[in-house]
Scaffold this active site. Structure first.
Site, mmCIF file in Angstrom:
data_model
loop_
_atom_site.group_PDB
_atom_site.id
_atom_site.type_symbol
_atom_site.label_atom_id
_atom_site.label_comp_id
_atom_site.label_asym_id
_atom_site.label_seq_id
_atom_site.Cartn_x
_atom_site.Cartn_y
_atom_site.Cartn_z
ATOM 1 N N TYR A 87 14.132 17.275 -16.318
ATOM 2 C CA TYR A 87 15.242 16.480 -15.806
ATOM 3 C C TYR A 87 15.710 15.520 -16.883
ATOM 4 O O TYR A 87 15.028 15.281 -17.882
ATOM 5 C CB TYR A 87 14.841 15.728 -14.534
ATOM 6 C CG TYR A 87 14.116 14.433 -14.792
ATOM 7 C CD1 TYR A 87 14.799 13.222 -14.736
ATOM 8 C CD2 TYR A 87 12.766 14.419 -15.110
ATOM 9 C CE1 TYR A 87 14.144 12.025 -14.983
ATOM 10 C CE2 TYR A 87 12.102 13.243 -15.358
ATOM 11 C CZ TYR A 87 12.802 12.038 -15.291
ATOM 12 O OH TYR A 87 12.156 10.865 -15.550
ATOM 13 N N ARG A 93 17.963 15.812 -25.725
ATOM 14 C CA ARG A 93 16.592 15.753 -25.202
ATOM 15 C C ARG A 93 16.380 16.807 -24.124
ATOM 16 O O ARG A 93 15.331 17.449 -24.060
ATOM 17 C CB ARG A 93 16.271 14.361 -24.669
ATOM 18 C CG ARG A 93 14.825 14.250 -24.189
ATOM 19 C CD ARG A 93 14.393 12.847 -23.918
ATOM 20 N NE ARG A 93 15.284 12.167 -22.998
ATOM 21 C CZ ARG A 93 15.196 10.869 -22.726
ATOM 22 N NH1 ARG A 93 14.283 10.116 -23.300
ATOM 23 N NH2 ARG A 93 16.033 10.323 -21.868
ATOM 24 N N ARG A 114 5.269 33.499 -5.306
ATOM 25 C CA ARG A 114 4.566 32.459 -6.056
ATOM 26 C C ARG A 114 3.574 33.109 -6.996
ATOM 27 O O ARG A 114 2.746 33.918 -6.577
ATOM 28 C CB ARG A 114 3.832 31.535 -5.087
ATOM 29 C CG ARG A 114 3.136 30.374 -5.757
ATOM 30 C CD ARG A 114 2.310 29.605 -4.728
ATOM 31 N NE ARG A 114 1.758 28.392 -5.270
ATOM 32 C CZ ARG A 114 0.664 28.331 -6.034
ATOM 33 N NH1 ARG A 114 0.015 29.437 -6.349
ATOM 34 N NH2 ARG A 114 0.220 27.183 -6.479
ATOM 35 N N LYS A 174 -5.522 17.382 -6.729
ATOM 36 C CA LYS A 174 -4.853 18.683 -6.692
ATOM 37 C C LYS A 174 -3.403 18.470 -6.247
ATOM 38 O O LYS A 174 -3.110 18.394 -5.057
ATOM 39 C CB LYS A 174 -5.578 19.633 -5.756
ATOM 40 C CG LYS A 174 -5.112 21.055 -5.941
ATOM 41 C CD LYS A 174 -6.124 22.015 -5.369
ATOM 42 C CE LYS A 174 -5.629 23.418 -5.524
ATOM 43 N NZ LYS A 174 -6.524 24.268 -6.226
#
Length: 183
Positions: A32, A51, A100, A148
């Site tokens: 971002y 950047r 996933r 986690k």
């Protein structure tokens, strides 16, 4: 109602939808950038777009707008949202493959590209005149592998590097808060 830019379209923020399988959501596999807006003009746009491009290059995320594309998106968002002062957030993820997996999706997977504005006082903010109190604290991002979280970008980068080197997976050595090996 605020207008956002999502995957090539300017839409209302309530219409914005991102797949539950987006790698930014599942793995924090995204980058971002934030550009300030003062008097309706972008502040240090060139530095921010450089950047962002460097960050995207480091992660190997392809398909995001180039500098001219981002400039057009930002100018359009400023105009559509009548932003005189505030910020524009850009976020680019590796996209939403079919399932996933730590392994990067196929190269043809389109990235998710989001940009949105936030109007807020920057120059005429009391903190800009009086300053703020700041303390320093240790940066825990790298030392808290015991939590986690969905920040699995580095695990994904390691698995893909292992595959590139002819292995099936990569393991890590987990260190405790004191720097010694755990378990």
């Amino acid at each position: 109602m605020r207008i956002i830019y999502l995957n090539g379209q300017y839409i209302s923020e309530t219409e914005g939808k991102v797949s539950v399988f987006d790698r930014g959501f599942l793995f924090s596999d995204s980058v971002y950038e934030v550009v300030s807006v003062l008097d309706g003009k972008l502040v240090d746009f060139d530095g921010h777009v450089r950047r962002l491009a460097r960050s995207l290059g480091e992660l190997g995320i392809k398909g995001a707008p180039d500098a001219d594309g981002w400039l057009g998106i930002c100018r359009e968002l400023v105009a559509r949202n009548d932003v005189e002062e505030g910020m524009i957030y850009w976020q680019v993820t590796r996209g939403a493959p079919a399932d996933r997996d730590f392994v990067f999706p196929p190269a043809y997977t389109a990235p998710t590209i989001l940009a949105f504005t936030q109007s807020r006082a920057l120059a005429d903010n009391p903190s800009a005149k009086t300053g703020i109190r700041v303390i320093t604290l240790p940066d825990l991002r790298w030392g808290r592998a015991d939590i986690k979280t969905t920040q699995l970008l580095y695990a994904s980068l390691m698995k893909n590097e292992a595959i590139a080197q002819g292995a099936d997976d990569a393991g890590t050595l987990q260190l405790g808060k004191d720097g010694t090996r755990e378990g």
